[in-house]
Design a protein around this motif. Structure first.
Motif: not given
Length: 533
Positions: A446-450, A476-484, A507-510
């Motif tokens: 998951f990557c979060v952008y502002k 602007e990219l805030v962070f990217c993390k892997r989740f399960k 915005d949240v993209v997967v």
């Protein structure tokens, strides 16, 4: 209680049977009636082909008697517009005598001699020819229909031209848009003054197993004629009026639905203008010009060759993209399953309207669905072989589709969105905000952008293209993390470093994995930070 007219028929037939049938040396001719009386009496005349009009799904009774001579008899039933179900039953004079007694237990059911269901010219020979009353119970299965009947205790039905010993129609050659068929000549052909000719019919709906079936569908049936005056019993007149009111003969087929040709003495025919990969029913008849009777060759089904394959092969696990430039545009591709697969994963993402997505092999369709937005499917137990994938675009111009097929889960790179794609907010301050969204049970990135919005852009917020593989340059990219997310719980993260009294789009993209360029978006979230800290 049976109707008055049915009682009268039984009485007439029994009187004929008891007065004529007892003289074994005299010849007895079934009902021994004229053809013109058949409409009212429903008593089958000897050696005469008669026509009856039957109402859809209504059983009609037709009678005849057999004398004491115990000759074999012949019965033929020729359905026209509809297939029929008919049964022949028998009752002896002794059984009628027992029915007339006062004991209710003395009534006996008639003996069933023969049953038939279908649309073919069907004949039955009864070798014993037992004396008594015979009843034909006949019922049309699909529509109203005319039916021709013939009965005799001396001769089989005549006047129908003979078929050759090999009465099959064979395909000589076929292509995508045409096919050629041929058949053997009738033994009744003569070198001079030939009275035999051949007729052929080609259509895509069903076969015509009798010539009158072809004529009924090609020209349409007429309403049954008004009966000639009989005894003018009020019950009989009312019954005939009700019958004519219920009659609903079939209409002629639409133009070009049936191709019908008279070929003369030719025994070969080429049908042009066929469509690729379609099934056609072919019926050939040998026709006697003097009698107006025709006999049917065995029906043939021809399937034309399919269109040439486009040669576009779908790779296992690869994400395919296509942009439609015309309304209802079609896309055809191939997917190969190298060995039997217990499951095949299918992911589809549609932008702009609905599409028709279909997968089939040579035998049958294995998947067919109208798809909107983002969907995932699991296809079970696919056989080894090559499958054709057909996609039909929406009615509107434009629109994109992205899809993938994979026989292995580790090669399936399509990201997965939950049904609820909202992003919510809580604990917003002047510098940070906590957001939450629903994850999926599989591990994804998951990557979060502002994106900061100026006052001028606030009233015209950009609408993100769900099929775009690019992030807005202003984001602007805030962070990217892997989740399960094992339990389908909300995922929460805090975004820091925001400006006070400012508007932002979050915005949240997967993505399925970090290397993939393909992603799906959650719904955009619009926030405004606090004025003061």
């Amino acid at each position: 209680m049976p109707r008055l007219l049915d009682k009268a028929r039984y009485i007439i037939l029994l009187l004929l049977y008891t007065t004529l049938g007892v003289q074994s040396e005299d010849e007895f001719k079934f009902g021994d009636t004229e053809t013109r009386y058949f409409y009212h009496s429903k008593i089958l005349p000897e050696k005469k082909e008669v026509t009856a009009y039957l109402l859809h799904n209504k059983t009609e009774k037709i009678f005849f008697v057999q004398g004491e001579d115990q000759r074999p008899f012949f019965l033929s039933v020729i359905p026209c517009a509809s297939s029929v179900e008919w049964t022949l039953t028998h009752k002896s004079a002794s059984e009628f005598s027992s029915e007339s007694s006062d004991s209710p237990s003395s009534s006996q059911k008639p003996t069933v001699l023969h049953k038939y269901t279908g649309r073919e010219f069907h004949s039955f020979k009864y070798n014993k020819g037992l004396p008594g009353l015979y009843t034909i119970n006949i019922r049309p299965l699909e529509s109203d229909t005319y039916v021709n009947l013939y009965g005799s205790n001396r001769f089989q039905i005549k006047n129908y031209p003979k078929l050759p010993k090999d009465n099959t129609v064979k395909v000589k050659k076929h292509s995508r848009k045409s096919f050629t068929v041929e058949w053997q000549s009738s033994p009744e052909e003569t070198p001079f003054d030939n009275i035999i000719e051949y007729h052929i019919a080609v259509n895509r709906k069903h076969s015509f197993d009798t010539f009158c079936s072809l004529m009924s569908h090609y020209k349409g049936d007429q309403r049954p004629p008004l009966p000639s005056p009989n005894f003018n019993f009020s019950d009989e007149i009312q019954r005939e009026r009700e019958f004519l009111k219920k009659a609903n003969p079939i209409k002629a087929a639409k133009k070009n639905e049936i191709t019908y040709k008279v070929l003369g003495v030719k025994t070969k025919y080429t049908f042009n203008g066929a469509r690729p990969g379609r099934k056609y029913f072919v019926n050939v008849f040998v026709y006697n010009k003097q009698t107006g009777k025709a006999s049917a060759f065995k029906s043939l089904v021809v399937r034309t060759k399919s269109r040439k394959r486009q040669g576009v092969r779908i790779k296992n696990g690869k994400i395919n993209e296509h942009k439609f430039t015309k309304p209802k545009q079609r896309l055809t591709m191939e997917f190969k399953v190298n060995k039997p697969a217990k499951e095949v994963l299918l992911g589809v993402h549609v932008c702009g309207g609905k599409i028709r997505f279909q997968i089939r092999n040579k035998k049958k369709k294995v998947f067919s669905r109208r798809i909107k937005s983002h969907k995932e499917f699991i296809l079970k137990d696919l056989e080894k072989g090559t499958y054709t994938v057909r996609i039909k675009g929406s009615k509107k111009v434009g629109g994109d589709v992205r899809f993938t097929l994979s026989t292995k889960r580790n090669k399936y790179r399509f990201p997965r969105l939950p049904k609820d794609t909202r992003v919510t907010t809580s604990n917003a301050t002047c510098e940070n905000v906590t957001i939450a969204w629903l994850g999926e049970t599989q591990r994804q990135k998951f990557c979060v952008y502002k994106t900061e919005l100026s006052e001028g852009k606030l009233n015209r917020r950009p609408k993100h293209d769900q099929c775009s593989n690019e992030i807005d340059k202003a984001s602007e990219l805030v962070f990217c993390k892997r989740f399960k997310n094992h339990n389908q719980q909300l995922l929460r993260e805090t975004i820091t470093g925001l400006k006070a009294n400012s508007n932002y789009t979050i915005d949240v993209v997967v993505k399925r994995n970090g290397n993939s360029k393909f992603f799906l978006r959650y719904d955009s979230l619009h926030i405004k930070t606090e004025k003061t800290c």
